[in-house]
Design a protein around this motif. Structure first.
Motif, short mmCIF file in Angstrom:
data_model
loop_
_atom_site.label_atom_id
_atom_site.label_comp_id
_atom_site.label_asym_id
_atom_site.label_seq_id
_atom_site.Cartn_x
_atom_site.Cartn_y
_atom_site.Cartn_z
N ALA A 1 0.81 -1.22 0.00
CA ALA A 1 0.00 0.00 0.00
C ALA A 1 0.84 1.27 0.00
O ALA A 1 0.37 2.34 -0.41
CB ALA A 1 -0.95 -0.01 1.20
N THR A 2 2.11 1.17 0.46
CA THR A 2 2.94 2.38 0.49
C THR A 2 3.33 2.83 -0.92
O THR A 2 3.85 3.92 -1.09
CB THR A 2 4.24 2.16 1.30
OG1 THR A 2 5.07 1.21 0.61
CG2 THR A 2 3.95 1.66 2.70
N GLN A 3 3.07 1.96 -1.91
CA GLN A 3 3.45 2.34 -3.29
C GLN A 3 2.30 2.99 -4.07
O GLN A 3 2.44 3.31 -5.24
CB GLN A 3 3.97 1.11 -4.04
CG GLN A 3 5.29 0.61 -3.45
CD GLN A 3 5.98 -0.41 -4.34
OE1 GLN A 3 5.91 -0.36 -5.56
NE2 GLN A 3 6.65 -1.36 -3.72
N LYS A 4 1.16 3.18 -3.39
CA LYS A 4 0.02 3.83 -4.07
C LYS A 4 0.33 5.30 -4.33
O LYS A 4 0.79 6.02 -3.45
CB LYS A 4 -1.24 3.71 -3.21
CG LYS A 4 -1.76 2.28 -3.12
CD LYS A 4 -2.84 2.13 -2.06
CE LYS A 4 -4.19 2.63 -2.51
NZ LYS A 4 -5.25 2.32 -1.50
N VAL A 5 0.05 5.73 -5.56
CA VAL A 5 0.33 7.11 -5.97
C VAL A 5 -0.94 7.70 -6.58
O VAL A 5 -1.60 7.04 -7.39
CB VAL A 5 1.46 7.15 -7.02
CG1 VAL A 5 1.65 8.56 -7.56
CG2 VAL A 5 2.77 6.61 -6.44
N VAL A 6 -1.28 8.91 -6.16
CA VAL A 6 -2.39 9.65 -6.77
C VAL A 6 -1.80 10.91 -7.38
O VAL A 6 -1.11 11.67 -6.69
CB VAL A 6 -3.45 10.04 -5.72
CG1 VAL A 6 -4.57 10.84 -6.37
CG2 VAL A 6 -4.01 8.80 -5.02
N LEU A 7 -2.04 11.13 -8.66
CA LEU A 7 -1.53 12.33 -9.33
C LEU A 7 -2.71 13.12 -9.88
O LEU A 7 -3.48 12.59 -10.68
CB LEU A 7 -0.60 11.95 -10.49
CG LEU A 7 0.64 11.10 -10.17
CD1 LEU A 7 1.36 10.73 -11.46
CD2 LEU A 7 1.57 11.85 -9.22
N ILE A 8 -2.82 14.37 -9.45
CA ILE A 8 -3.89 15.23 -9.94
C ILE A 8 -3.26 16.45 -10.62
O ILE A 8 -2.32 17.05 -10.08
CB ILE A 8 -4.81 15.67 -8.77
CG1 ILE A 8 -5.35 14.43 -8.05
CG2 ILE A 8 -5.95 16.54 -9.29
CD1 ILE A 8 -6.18 14.74 -6.81
N ASN A 9 -3.74 16.76 -11.80
CA ASN A 9 -3.18 17.85 -12.63
C ASN A 9 -1.66 17.71 -12.75
O ASN A 9 -0.92 18.69 -12.59
CB ASN A 9 -3.54 19.23 -12.06
CG ASN A 9 -5.03 19.44 -11.92
OD1 ASN A 9 -5.82 18.71 -12.49
ND2 ASN A 9 -5.42 20.46 -11.16
#
Ligand code: NI
Length: 171
Positions: free
Chosen positions: A69-77
């Protein structure tokens, strides 16, 4: 909620997405959760909002494929502010199932993006994470990995997909 994934041929996949303008809302948090759920259900390591018919600059990535789970990435704009080196490796796309090809990408990138709360973050990525970041940010610009292939390979894949569409096997 698991969304249906839009397949190649739908114009939304080749349309640049709009910036997200509201941050920290329950709707945005829910959308991010649903995108991870949809991505995991389809065994992907990245998913961009246009792939669920939401034309917004939002993507989720997990190079561990739900193992860590530590590798989850959320990228916005997001925007790529550093690109270094090159790597060649096999790439696929949940919107183009059944087709995988070698794609040349930068080996190292730094992405500037917003997080769900709207804070600006700078995230470095190498190797598979860098590849996923580039693939997903391409999606937000209406670009598919097919664009990075030779015209010969691209046309071959397009022809195969057209056959599948005609046979009603591409939905
Ligand atoms: Ni993709």
């Amino acid at each position: 909620m698991i969304y249906r994934i839009v397949k190649y041929g739908d114009p939304i996949l080749e349309t640049p997405a709009a910036d997200v303008t509201e941050f920290g809302t329950p709707e945005l948090k829910q959308l991010v959760d649903d995108m991870f759920e949809t991505m995991y259900a389809n065994k992907g390591i990245g998913l961009a909002a246009p792939q669920i018919a939401v034309s917004q600059r939002l993507t989720v990535i997990d190079p561990s494929a739900a193992e860590d789970a530590t590798q989850k990435v959320v990228l916005i704009n997001p925007e790529i502010i550093v690109r270094e080196g090159t790597q060649i490796g096999e790439e696929g796309c949940l919107s183009i199932p059944g087709f995988r090809e070698d794609v040349k990408r930068a080996k190292h990138v730094v992405v500037r993006a917003r997080n769900v709360e709207g804070e600006t973050v700078e995230l470095p990525g190498d190797d598979l994470l860098a590849r996923a970041m580039q693939h997903e940010i391409d999606h937000l610009n209406g670009i598919l990995f097919l664009s990075h292939l030779s015209m010969l390979k691209r046309d071959l894949i397009r022809r195969k997909i057209r056959k599948l569409q005609k046979a009603g096997e591409w939905n």
